[in-house]
Design a protein around this motif. Structure first.
Motif, PDB file in Angstrom:
ATOM      1  N   LEU A   1      34.343  42.353  36.069  1.00  0.00           N
ATOM      2  CA  LEU A   1      35.442  41.633  36.727  1.00  0.00           C
ATOM      3  C   LEU A   1      36.422  42.627  37.350  1.00  0.00           C
ATOM      4  CD1 LEU A   1      37.216  38.457  35.662  1.00  0.00           C
ATOM      5  CD2 LEU A   1      38.609  40.427  36.234  1.00  0.00           C
ATOM      6  N   ALA A   2      36.705  43.718  36.621  1.00  0.00           N
ATOM      7  CA  ALA A   2      37.641  44.724  37.152  1.00  0.00           C
ATOM      8  C   ALA A   2      37.127  45.314  38.462  1.00  0.00           C
ATOM      9  CB  ALA A   2      37.874  45.825  36.119  1.00  0.00           C
ATOM     10  N   ARG A   3      35.798  45.409  38.585  1.00  0.00           N
ATOM     11  CA  ARG A   3      35.206  45.964  39.819  1.00  0.00           C
ATOM     12  C   ARG A   3      35.463  45.067  41.035  1.00  0.00           C
ATOM     13  NH1 ARG A   3      30.511  47.936  36.885  1.00  0.00           N
ATOM     14  NH2 ARG A   3      30.698  50.194  36.880  1.00  0.00           N
ATOM     15  N   ILE A   4      35.492  43.764  40.817  1.00  0.00           N
ATOM     16  CA  ILE A   4      35.586  42.845  41.960  1.00  0.00           C
ATOM     17  C   ILE A   4      36.937  42.112  42.005  1.00  0.00           C
ATOM     18  CG2 ILE A   4      33.093  42.488  42.228  1.00  0.00           C
ATOM     19  CD1 ILE A   4      33.420  39.883  40.605  1.00  0.00           C
ATOM     20  N   ALA A   5      37.904  42.639  41.240  1.00  0.00           N
ATOM     21  CA  ALA A   5      39.186  41.929  41.112  1.00  0.00           C
ATOM     22  C   ALA A   5      39.914  41.759  42.452  1.00  0.00           C
ATOM     23  CB  ALA A   5      40.082  42.672  40.116  1.00  0.00           C
ATOM     24  N   SER A   6      39.864  42.788  43.307  1.00  0.00           N
ATOM     25  CA  SER A   6      40.551  42.673  44.602  1.00  0.00           C
ATOM     26  C   SER A   6      39.863  41.624  45.485  1.00  0.00           C
ATOM     27  CB  SER A   6      40.562  44.016  45.336  1.00  0.00           C
ATOM     28  OG  SER A   6      41.581  44.838  44.838  1.00  0.00           O
ATOM     29  N   ASP A   7      38.548  41.574  45.391  1.00  0.00           N
ATOM     30  CA  ASP A   7      37.814  40.578  46.193  1.00  0.00           C
ATOM     31  C   ASP A   7      38.207  39.164  45.757  1.00  0.00           C
ATOM     32  OD1 ASP A   7      36.601  42.712  47.302  1.00  0.00           O
ATOM     33  OD2 ASP A   7      34.702  42.492  46.244  1.00  0.00           O
ATOM     34  N   TYR A   8      38.434  39.010  44.456  1.00  0.00           N
ATOM     35  CA  TYR A   8      38.864  37.709  43.934  1.00  0.00           C
ATOM     36  C   TYR A   8      40.271  37.377  44.459  1.00  0.00           C
ATOM     37  CZ  TYR A   8      40.341  34.088  40.646  1.00  0.00           C
ATOM     38  OH  TYR A   8      40.825  32.932  40.106  1.00  0.00           O
ATOM     39  N   ILE A   9      41.174  38.357  44.348  1.00  0.00           N
ATOM     40  CA  ILE A   9      42.562  38.149  44.808  1.00  0.00           C
ATOM     41  C   ILE A   9      42.599  37.787  46.290  1.00  0.00           C
ATOM     42  CG2 ILE A   9      44.729  39.387  45.298  1.00  0.00           C
ATOM     43  CD1 ILE A   9      44.338  40.910  42.707  1.00  0.00           C
ATOM     44  N   ASP A  10      41.766  38.479  47.086  1.00  0.00           N
ATOM     45  CA  ASP A  10      41.789  38.258  48.542  1.00  0.00           C
ATOM     46  C   ASP A  10      40.867  37.116  48.971  1.00  0.00           C
ATOM     47  OD1 ASP A  10      43.548  40.356  48.799  1.00  0.00           O
ATOM     48  OD2 ASP A  10      41.997  41.842  49.218  1.00  0.00           O
ATOM     49  N   ASN A  11      40.322  36.411  47.991  1.00  0.00           N
ATOM     50  CA  ASN A  11      39.436  35.284  48.284  1.00  0.00           C
ATOM     51  C   ASN A  11      38.217  35.696  49.115  1.00  0.00           C
ATOM     52  OD1 ASN A  11      38.839  32.661  47.871  1.00  0.00           O
ATOM     53  ND2 ASN A  11      40.161  31.839  49.484  1.00  0.00           N
TER      54      ASN A  11
END
Lengths: 206, 80
Positions: B7-17
Protein backbone atom coordinates in the motif's frame (compact mmCIF):
# COMPACT_ATOMS: atom_id res chain seq x y z
CA UNK A 1 1.26 30.29 -4.99
CA UNK A 2 0.74 33.48 -6.93
CA UNK A 3 -0.04 33.10 -10.62
CA UNK A 4 -2.19 34.90 -13.12
CA UNK A 5 -5.01 32.47 -12.45
CA UNK A 6 -7.94 34.44 -13.75
CA UNK A 7 -8.43 34.27 -17.46
CA UNK A 8 -8.91 38.03 -17.70
CA UNK A 9 -5.73 38.78 -15.65
CA UNK A 10 -3.77 36.56 -17.99
CA UNK A 11 -5.30 38.14 -21.11
CA UNK A 12 -4.40 41.61 -19.82
CA UNK A 13 -0.85 40.46 -19.08
CA UNK A 14 -0.50 38.90 -22.55
CA UNK A 15 -1.72 42.17 -24.13
CA UNK A 16 0.91 44.04 -22.14
CA UNK A 17 3.66 41.64 -23.20
CA UNK A 18 2.58 41.92 -26.85
CA UNK A 19 2.75 45.70 -26.67
CA UNK A 20 6.29 45.46 -25.23
CA UNK A 21 5.43 46.94 -21.82
CA UNK A 22 8.49 46.71 -19.59
CA UNK A 23 6.31 46.78 -16.46
CA UNK A 24 4.30 43.78 -17.69
CA UNK A 25 7.47 41.88 -18.50
CA UNK A 26 8.70 42.56 -14.96
CA UNK A 27 5.41 41.26 -13.58
CA UNK A 28 5.50 38.15 -15.77
CA UNK A 29 9.17 37.49 -14.92
CA UNK A 30 8.31 37.42 -11.20
CA UNK A 31 5.25 35.24 -11.71
CA UNK A 32 6.65 32.65 -14.07
CA UNK A 33 10.42 32.43 -13.46
CA UNK A 34 10.17 29.97 -10.50
CA UNK A 35 8.23 27.46 -12.61
CA UNK A 36 10.52 27.99 -15.59
CA UNK A 37 13.52 27.33 -13.35
CA UNK A 38 11.88 24.13 -12.09
CA UNK A 39 11.59 22.95 -15.70
CA UNK A 40 15.14 23.98 -16.63
CA UNK A 41 16.68 22.41 -13.52
CA UNK A 42 15.12 19.06 -14.42
CA UNK A 43 17.41 18.95 -17.45
CA UNK A 44 20.36 21.20 -16.61
CA UNK A 45 22.78 22.24 -13.90
CA UNK A 46 22.04 25.46 -12.05
CA UNK A 47 24.18 27.84 -14.14
CA UNK A 48 22.96 26.46 -17.50
CA UNK A 49 19.37 26.50 -16.25
CA UNK A 50 19.59 30.19 -15.30
CA UNK A 51 21.16 31.02 -18.65
CA UNK A 52 18.41 29.12 -20.48
CA UNK A 53 15.61 30.86 -18.58
CA UNK A 54 17.22 34.27 -19.19
CA UNK A 55 17.46 33.56 -22.93
CA UNK A 56 13.85 32.38 -22.98
CA UNK A 57 12.58 35.67 -21.65
CA UNK A 58 14.37 37.55 -24.43
CA UNK A 59 12.88 35.11 -26.97
CA UNK A 60 9.41 35.72 -25.52
CA UNK A 61 9.55 39.40 -26.61
CA UNK A 62 9.06 38.31 -30.24
CA UNK A 63 7.47 34.90 -29.71
CA UNK A 64 4.54 36.30 -27.72
CA UNK A 65 3.21 37.86 -30.96
CA UNK A 66 2.62 34.33 -32.24
CA UNK A 67 1.16 32.98 -28.99
CA UNK A 68 -2.29 31.68 -29.92
CA UNK A 69 -3.55 30.89 -26.45
CA UNK A 70 -4.22 27.21 -27.14
CA UNK A 71 -2.55 26.50 -23.82
CA UNK A 72 -2.22 28.88 -20.88
CA UNK A 73 0.71 31.30 -20.77
CA UNK A 74 2.40 29.27 -18.01
CA UNK A 75 2.30 26.01 -20.00
CA UNK A 76 3.49 27.81 -23.14
CA UNK A 77 6.47 29.33 -21.25
CA UNK A 78 7.32 26.00 -19.64
CA UNK A 79 7.33 24.29 -23.04
CA UNK A 80 9.66 26.91 -24.49
CA UNK A 81 12.07 26.35 -21.58
CA UNK A 82 11.81 22.56 -21.91
CA UNK A 83 12.60 22.65 -25.64
CA UNK A 84 15.58 24.91 -25.13
CA UNK A 85 16.87 22.86 -22.22
CA UNK A 86 16.54 19.64 -24.25
CA UNK A 87 18.46 21.23 -27.14
CA UNK A 88 21.17 22.28 -24.71
CA UNK A 89 21.37 18.69 -23.40
CA UNK A 90 21.57 17.26 -26.91
CA UNK A 91 24.34 19.68 -27.92
CA UNK A 92 26.31 18.60 -24.89
CA UNK A 93 25.46 14.95 -25.56
CA UNK A 94 24.07 14.46 -22.09
CA UNK A 95 20.96 12.80 -20.69
CA UNK A 96 18.77 13.25 -17.65
CA UNK A 97 19.45 10.48 -15.18
CA UNK A 98 16.75 9.49 -12.73
CA UNK A 99 15.94 6.36 -10.80
CA UNK A 100 12.46 5.13 -11.63
CA UNK A 101 13.02 1.56 -10.43
CA UNK A 102 11.56 1.70 -6.91
CA UNK A 103 8.64 3.80 -5.75
CA UNK A 104 9.28 3.22 -2.04
CA UNK A 105 11.77 5.55 -0.35
CA UNK A 106 14.61 3.44 1.20
CA UNK A 107 14.17 5.07 4.61
CA UNK A 108 10.47 4.27 4.58
CA UNK A 109 11.11 0.76 3.21
CA UNK A 110 13.16 0.02 6.37
CA UNK A 111 10.12 0.65 8.51
CA UNK A 112 8.34 -2.53 7.42
CA UNK A 113 8.68 -5.97 9.00
CA UNK A 114 9.57 -8.96 6.78
CA UNK A 115 5.87 -9.90 6.68
CA UNK A 116 5.09 -6.56 4.97
CA UNK A 117 3.37 -4.92 7.95
CA UNK A 118 4.51 -1.70 9.58
CA UNK A 119 7.32 -2.26 12.13
CA UNK A 120 7.62 1.48 12.79
CA UNK A 121 4.27 2.99 11.87
CA UNK A 122 3.81 6.70 11.12
CA UNK A 123 3.89 8.73 14.30
CA UNK A 124 2.70 11.88 12.70
CA UNK A 125 -0.68 13.32 13.58
CA UNK A 126 -1.79 16.41 11.73
CA UNK A 127 -4.14 18.43 13.84
CA UNK A 128 -3.89 21.70 11.98
CA UNK A 129 -4.55 22.41 8.35
CA UNK A 130 -1.68 23.02 5.97
CA UNK A 131 -2.11 26.81 5.88
CA UNK A 132 -1.84 27.09 9.69
CA UNK A 133 1.16 24.73 9.76
CA UNK A 134 2.96 26.87 7.21
CA UNK A 135 2.63 29.86 9.54
CA UNK A 136 5.26 28.06 11.63
CA UNK A 137 8.36 29.75 10.20
CA UNK A 138 10.71 26.99 11.36
CA UNK A 139 8.66 24.32 9.57
CA UNK A 140 8.51 26.45 6.46
CA UNK A 141 12.33 26.92 6.52
CA UNK A 142 12.77 23.19 7.08
CA UNK A 143 10.52 22.43 4.11
CA UNK A 144 12.65 24.78 2.00
CA UNK A 145 15.82 22.94 3.03
CA UNK A 146 14.35 19.54 2.26
CA UNK A 147 12.89 20.62 -1.06
CA UNK A 148 16.36 21.93 -1.96
CA UNK A 149 17.90 18.54 -1.04
CA UNK A 150 15.57 16.49 -3.26
CA UNK A 151 17.08 15.15 -6.49
CA UNK A 152 16.38 17.72 -9.23
CA UNK A 153 14.15 15.32 -11.15
CA UNK A 154 11.91 14.71 -8.12
CA UNK A 155 11.83 18.37 -7.14
CA UNK A 156 10.92 19.55 -10.63
CA UNK A 157 8.12 16.99 -10.91
CA UNK A 158 6.80 17.95 -7.48
CA UNK A 159 7.00 21.69 -8.18
CA UNK A 160 5.23 21.47 -11.52
CA UNK A 161 2.52 19.13 -10.26
CA UNK A 162 1.86 20.52 -6.79
CA UNK A 163 3.03 24.12 -6.69
CA UNK A 164 2.35 25.10 -10.30
CA UNK A 165 -0.72 22.85 -10.54
CA UNK A 166 0.02 21.37 -13.95
CA UNK A 167 -2.00 18.34 -15.02
CA UNK A 168 -0.10 15.04 -15.23
CA UNK A 169 -0.17 15.06 -19.06
CA UNK A 170 1.42 18.51 -19.15
CA UNK A 171 4.15 17.53 -16.68
CA UNK A 172 4.90 14.38 -18.72
CA UNK A 173 5.17 16.48 -21.87
CA UNK A 174 7.31 19.19 -20.35
CA UNK A 175 9.66 16.79 -18.55
CA UNK A 176 9.61 14.12 -21.25
CA UNK A 177 8.71 11.32 -18.83
CA UNK A 178 6.16 8.53 -19.07
CA UNK A 179 3.09 8.70 -16.84
CA UNK A 180 4.35 5.78 -14.73
CA UNK A 181 7.78 7.36 -14.24
CA UNK A 182 6.17 10.65 -13.22
CA UNK A 183 4.19 8.72 -10.59
CA UNK A 184 7.48 7.35 -9.18
CA UNK A 185 9.09 10.81 -9.05
CA UNK A 186 6.08 12.34 -7.30
CA UNK A 187 5.71 9.53 -4.80
CA UNK A 188 9.40 9.49 -3.90
CA UNK A 189 9.38 13.26 -3.36
CA UNK A 190 6.21 13.19 -1.24
CA UNK A 191 7.61 10.43 0.99
CA UNK A 192 10.72 12.54 1.64
CA UNK A 193 8.54 15.47 2.66
CA UNK A 194 6.40 13.20 4.85
CA UNK A 195 9.54 11.89 6.61
CA UNK A 196 10.80 15.42 7.10
CA UNK A 197 7.56 16.67 8.65
CA UNK A 198 7.39 13.59 10.88
CA UNK A 199 10.90 14.23 12.24
CA UNK A 200 10.13 17.91 12.66
CA UNK A 201 6.92 17.22 14.59
CA UNK A 202 8.63 14.62 16.79
CA UNK A 203 11.84 16.43 17.60
CA UNK A 204 11.19 20.08 16.73
CA UNK A 205 14.35 19.89 14.65
CA UNK A 206 14.86 19.93 10.94
CA UNK B 1 -3.74 -9.82 -0.13
CA UNK B 2 -2.43 -6.27 -0.04
CA UNK B 3 0.16 -5.72 2.71
CA UNK B 4 1.08 -2.39 4.33
CA UNK B 5 4.33 -2.20 2.33
CA UNK B 6 2.42 -2.73 -0.95
CA UNK B 7 0.00 0.00 0.00
CA UNK B 8 2.86 2.39 0.85
CA UNK B 9 4.22 1.84 -2.68
CA UNK B 10 1.01 2.97 -4.36
CA UNK B 11 -0.21 5.49 -1.78
CA UNK B 12 0.28 8.54 -4.02
CA UNK B 13 -1.60 6.85 -6.85
CA UNK B 14 -4.47 6.28 -4.43
CA UNK B 15 -4.41 9.91 -3.23
CA UNK B 16 -4.36 11.21 -6.82
CA UNK B 17 -7.09 8.79 -7.89
CA UNK B 18 -4.82 7.11 -10.42
CA UNK B 19 -5.56 3.49 -9.45
CA UNK B 20 -7.77 1.09 -11.39
CA UNK B 21 -11.05 -0.02 -9.83
CA UNK B 22 -9.79 -3.37 -8.50
CA UNK B 23 -6.65 -1.89 -6.92
CA UNK B 24 -8.59 1.00 -5.44
CA UNK B 25 -11.02 -1.45 -3.87
CA UNK B 26 -8.24 -3.53 -2.32
CA UNK B 27 -6.66 -0.34 -0.88
CA UNK B 28 -10.01 0.68 0.60
CA UNK B 29 -10.49 -2.82 2.12
CA UNK B 30 -7.02 -2.66 3.64
CA UNK B 31 -7.60 0.85 5.01
CA UNK B 32 -10.80 -0.30 6.72
CA UNK B 33 -8.77 -2.79 8.75
CA UNK B 34 -5.43 -0.98 9.20
CA UNK B 35 -5.11 2.11 11.39
CA UNK B 36 -1.40 2.60 10.60
CA UNK B 37 -2.04 2.74 6.88
CA UNK B 38 -4.97 5.12 7.39
CA UNK B 39 -2.55 7.30 9.31
CA UNK B 40 0.07 7.01 6.54
CA UNK B 41 -2.39 7.97 3.81
CA UNK B 42 -3.63 10.90 5.93
CA UNK B 43 -0.06 12.03 6.57
CA UNK B 44 1.00 11.74 2.95
CA UNK B 45 -2.07 13.74 1.92
CA UNK B 46 -1.26 16.39 4.55
CA UNK B 47 2.37 16.54 3.35
CA UNK B 48 1.07 17.14 -0.17
CA UNK B 49 -1.19 19.93 1.10
CA UNK B 50 1.82 21.45 2.87
CA UNK B 51 3.80 21.57 -0.36
CA UNK B 52 0.89 23.28 -2.08
CA UNK B 53 0.45 25.76 0.78
CA UNK B 54 4.17 26.53 0.93
CA UNK B 55 4.37 30.05 -0.33
CA UNK B 56 8.08 30.68 -0.62
CA UNK B 57 8.53 29.72 -4.25
CA UNK B 58 10.14 33.09 -4.85
CA UNK B 59 12.52 33.58 -7.74
CA UNK B 60 16.13 34.33 -6.94
CA UNK B 61 16.33 38.18 -6.78
CA UNK B 62 19.71 38.26 -8.53
CA UNK B 63 18.38 36.16 -11.42
CA UNK B 64 15.28 38.38 -11.66
CA UNK B 65 17.48 41.47 -11.77
CA UNK B 66 19.56 40.03 -14.62
CA UNK B 67 16.43 39.02 -16.57
CA UNK B 68 14.85 42.48 -16.08
CA UNK B 69 18.04 44.09 -17.37
CA UNK B 70 18.29 41.85 -20.44
CA UNK B 71 14.60 42.21 -21.28
CA UNK B 72 14.80 46.02 -20.92
CA UNK B 73 17.81 46.10 -23.25
CA UNK B 74 16.10 43.90 -25.82
CA UNK B 75 12.89 45.97 -25.65
CA UNK B 76 14.86 49.19 -26.14
CA UNK B 77 16.82 47.73 -29.05
CA UNK B 78 13.51 46.82 -30.69
CA UNK B 79 12.08 50.30 -30.28
CA UNK B 80 15.14 51.98 -31.81
Amino acid sequence: METATHQSDESILIQGLRSGSEADFQKAVRLYTPGMMAVARYYLDSASAEETVQDCWVTVIDAIQKFEGRSGLKTWLHRIVANRAKNHLRKNKREVSADFSESLDPELANRFAPNGRWATPPSLRFEEDAESLMENGALSDCLDQHLARLPETQRSALMLYEAHQHKSDDVCNILDVSASNLRVLLHRARQKIFLMVETFQETGEC
Amino acid sequence: MLMCRDLARIASDYIDNELGTAQKLSVKMHLMMCRDCRSFIGNLRASTDLIQAHSSYKPDPELVRRIDEQVAQALNAKKN
